[in-house]
Motif scaffolding. Structure first.
Motif, PDB file in Angstrom:
ATOM      1  N   ASN A   1     -65.853  31.571 -65.533  1.00  0.00           N
ATOM      2  CA  ASN A   1     -65.021  32.372 -64.651  1.00  0.00           C
ATOM      3  C   ASN A   1     -64.818  33.892 -65.026  1.00  0.00           C
ATOM      4  N   VAL A   2     -64.766  33.918 -66.450  1.00  0.00           N
ATOM      5  CA  VAL A   2     -64.781  35.278 -67.081  1.00  0.00           C
ATOM      6  C   VAL A   2     -66.147  36.078 -66.648  1.00  0.00           C
ATOM      7  N   LEU A   3     -67.102  35.382 -66.563  1.00  0.00           N
ATOM      8  CA  LEU A   3     -68.561  35.877 -66.172  1.00  0.00           C
ATOM      9  C   LEU A   3     -68.399  36.218 -64.713  1.00  0.00           C
ATOM     10  N   LYS A   4     -67.839  35.487 -63.842  1.00  0.00           N
ATOM     11  CA  LYS A   4     -67.387  35.897 -62.407  1.00  0.00           C
ATOM     12  C   LYS A   4     -66.932  37.436 -62.363  1.00  0.00           C
ATOM     13  N   LYS A   5     -65.865  37.173 -62.928  1.00  0.00           N
ATOM     14  CA  LYS A   5     -64.931  38.809 -62.855  1.00  0.00           C
ATOM     15  C   LYS A   5     -65.673  39.593 -63.428  1.00  0.00           C
ATOM     16  N   GLN A   6     -66.452  39.516 -64.612  1.00  0.00           N
ATOM     17  CA  GLN A   6     -67.397  40.736 -65.036  1.00  0.00           C
ATOM     18  C   GLN A   6     -68.751  40.995 -64.290  1.00  0.00           C
ATOM     19  N   THR A   7     -69.135  40.012 -63.666  1.00  0.00           N
ATOM     20  CA  THR A   7     -70.372  40.460 -63.335  1.00  0.00           C
ATOM     21  C   THR A   7     -70.675  40.237 -61.775  1.00  0.00           C
ATOM     22  N   GLY A   8     -69.645  39.534 -61.119  1.00  0.00           N
ATOM     23  CA  GLY A   8     -69.848  39.029 -59.878  1.00  0.00           C
ATOM     24  C   GLY A   8     -70.310  37.873 -59.197  1.00  0.00           C
ATOM     25  N   VAL A   9     -71.115  37.428 -60.108  1.00  0.00           N
ATOM     26  CA  VAL A   9     -71.924  36.280 -59.761  1.00  0.00           C
ATOM     27  C   VAL A   9     -71.269  35.157 -59.754  1.00  0.00           C
ATOM     28  N   GLU A  10     -71.508  34.190 -58.623  1.00  0.00           N
ATOM     29  CA  GLU A  10     -70.577  33.085 -58.063  1.00  0.00           C
ATOM     30  C   GLU A  10     -71.054  32.056 -59.310  1.00  0.00           C
ATOM     31  N   LEU A  11     -69.893  31.158 -59.053  1.00  0.00           N
ATOM     32  CA  LEU A  11     -70.052  30.077 -60.131  1.00  0.00           C
ATOM     33  C   LEU A  11     -71.324  29.201 -59.924  1.00  0.00           C
ATOM     34  N   GLU A  12     -71.450  29.022 -58.707  1.00  0.00           N
ATOM     35  CA  GLU A  12     -72.234  27.888 -58.198  1.00  0.00           C
ATOM     36  C   GLU A  12     -73.886  28.332 -58.730  1.00  0.00           C
ATOM     37  N   SER A  13     -73.988  29.893 -58.745  1.00  0.00           N
ATOM     38  CA  SER A  13     -75.322  30.508 -58.922  1.00  0.00           C
ATOM     39  C   SER A  13     -75.476  30.775 -60.711  1.00  0.00           C
ATOM     40  N   GLN A  14     -74.464  30.688 -61.430  1.00  0.00           N
ATOM     41  CA  GLN A  14     -74.722  30.885 -62.617  1.00  0.00           C
ATOM     42  C   GLN A  14     -75.307  29.677 -63.398  1.00  0.00           C
ATOM     43  N   VAL A  15     -76.420  30.389 -64.281  1.00  0.00           N
ATOM     44  CA  VAL A  15     -77.158  29.274 -65.128  1.00  0.00           C
ATOM     45  C   VAL A  15     -76.910  29.777 -66.711  1.00  0.00           C
ATOM     46  N   LEU A  16     -76.179  28.979 -67.370  1.00  0.00           N
ATOM     47  CA  LEU A  16     -75.958  29.276 -68.703  1.00  0.00           C
ATOM     48  C   LEU A  16     -76.856  28.648 -69.632  1.00  0.00           C
ATOM     49  N   ILE A  17     -77.664  29.187 -70.806  1.00  0.00           N
ATOM     50  CA  ILE A  17     -78.728  28.399 -71.258  1.00  0.00           C
ATOM     51  C   ILE A  17     -78.369  28.871 -72.712  1.00  0.00           C
ATOM     52  N   CYS A  18     -78.559  27.998 -73.770  1.00  0.00           N
ATOM     53  CA  CYS A  18     -78.337  28.491 -75.064  1.00  0.00           C
ATOM     54  C   CYS A  18     -79.826  27.854 -75.733  1.00  0.00           C
ATOM     55  N   GLU A  19     -80.235  28.419 -76.884  1.00  0.00           N
ATOM     56  CA  GLU A  19     -81.319  28.193 -77.580  1.00  0.00           C
ATOM     57  C   GLU A  19     -81.388  27.353 -78.868  1.00  0.00           C
ATOM     58  N   TRP A  20     -80.183  26.610 -78.953  1.00  0.00           N
ATOM     59  CA  TRP A  20     -79.966  25.603 -80.001  1.00  0.00           C
ATOM     60  C   TRP A  20     -79.234  24.301 -79.736  1.00  0.00           C
ATOM     61  N   GLY A  21     -79.648  23.438 -80.524  1.00  0.00           N
ATOM     62  CA  GLY A  21     -79.061  22.167 -80.333  1.00  0.00           C
ATOM     63  C   GLY A  21     -79.804  21.259 -78.979  1.00  0.00           C
ATOM     64  N   PRO A  22     -79.544  19.930 -79.056  1.00  0.00           N
ATOM     65  CA  PRO A  22     -80.090  19.155 -78.194  1.00  0.00           C
ATOM     66  C   PRO A  22     -79.959  19.332 -76.610  1.00  0.00           C
ATOM     67  N   GLU A  23     -78.859  20.074 -76.202  1.00  0.00           N
ATOM     68  CA  GLU A  23     -78.725  20.513 -74.955  1.00  0.00           C
ATOM     69  C   GLU A  23     -78.934  21.834 -74.680  1.00  0.00           C
TER      70      GLU A  23
END
Length: 147
Positions: A30-52
């Motif tokens: 939700n914060v990213l949508k407010k800051q960037t305007g990218v819709e929630l269903e279009s957002q992809v968030l990826i981390c480089e650590w951990g199993p997931e």
């Protein structure tokens, strides 16, 4: 409050997001949508650590080891990769940078590649030496851009 580092992968901009302790992935979205305007269903968030690697809905950020020093989430807009009309790219004001790139001779000065192969050398050896010399030159050129 906790601080989460998010890299806007298209622009390279680092977003510092503050969220309450125990925040869920949805709150970050939700914060990213407010800051960037990218819709929630279009957002992809990826981390480089951990199993997931994908930050999925319904889980607290601490499930992914956040916040933590050196852990940056990479943020993508999936519409950038679709064949349909992509979301407009964000405007980014980058400063103009003037650099003086080294010549190949300058890059290789003091190197064993400076004089090139000498004497009777097999063609493959010459090719490898030339490759190594070019690699050294382009590596030093890239270092100029990192400054």
């Amino acid at each position: 409050m906790m601080k989460i580092d998010v890299c806007h992968s298209l622009t390279g901009e680092l977003l510092d997001i503050e969220l309450p302790e125990g925040a869920l992935v949805e709150e970050l979205r939700n914060v990213l949508k407010k800051q960037t305007g990218v819709e929630l269903e279009s957002q992809v968030l990826i981390c480089e650590w951990g199993p997931e690697k994908n930050l999925v809905k319904g889980k607290p950020l601490r499930h992914f080891g956040l916040p933590a020093d050196g852990h940056t989430i990479f943020f993508y807009d999936s519409s950038w990769f679709s064949a349909a009309e992509p979301t407009a790219l964000p405007a980014v004001g980058l400063p103009r940078v003037e650099v003086q790139l080294p010549t190949q001779e300058e890059s290789l000065s003091g190197s064993s590649f400076a004089g090139g192969p000498a004497g009777d050398v097999e063609p493959m050896q010459t090719a490898l030496l030339n490759y190594a010399a070019n690699f050294t030159h382009w590596k030093r050129t890239a270092e100029v851009y990192e400054r």
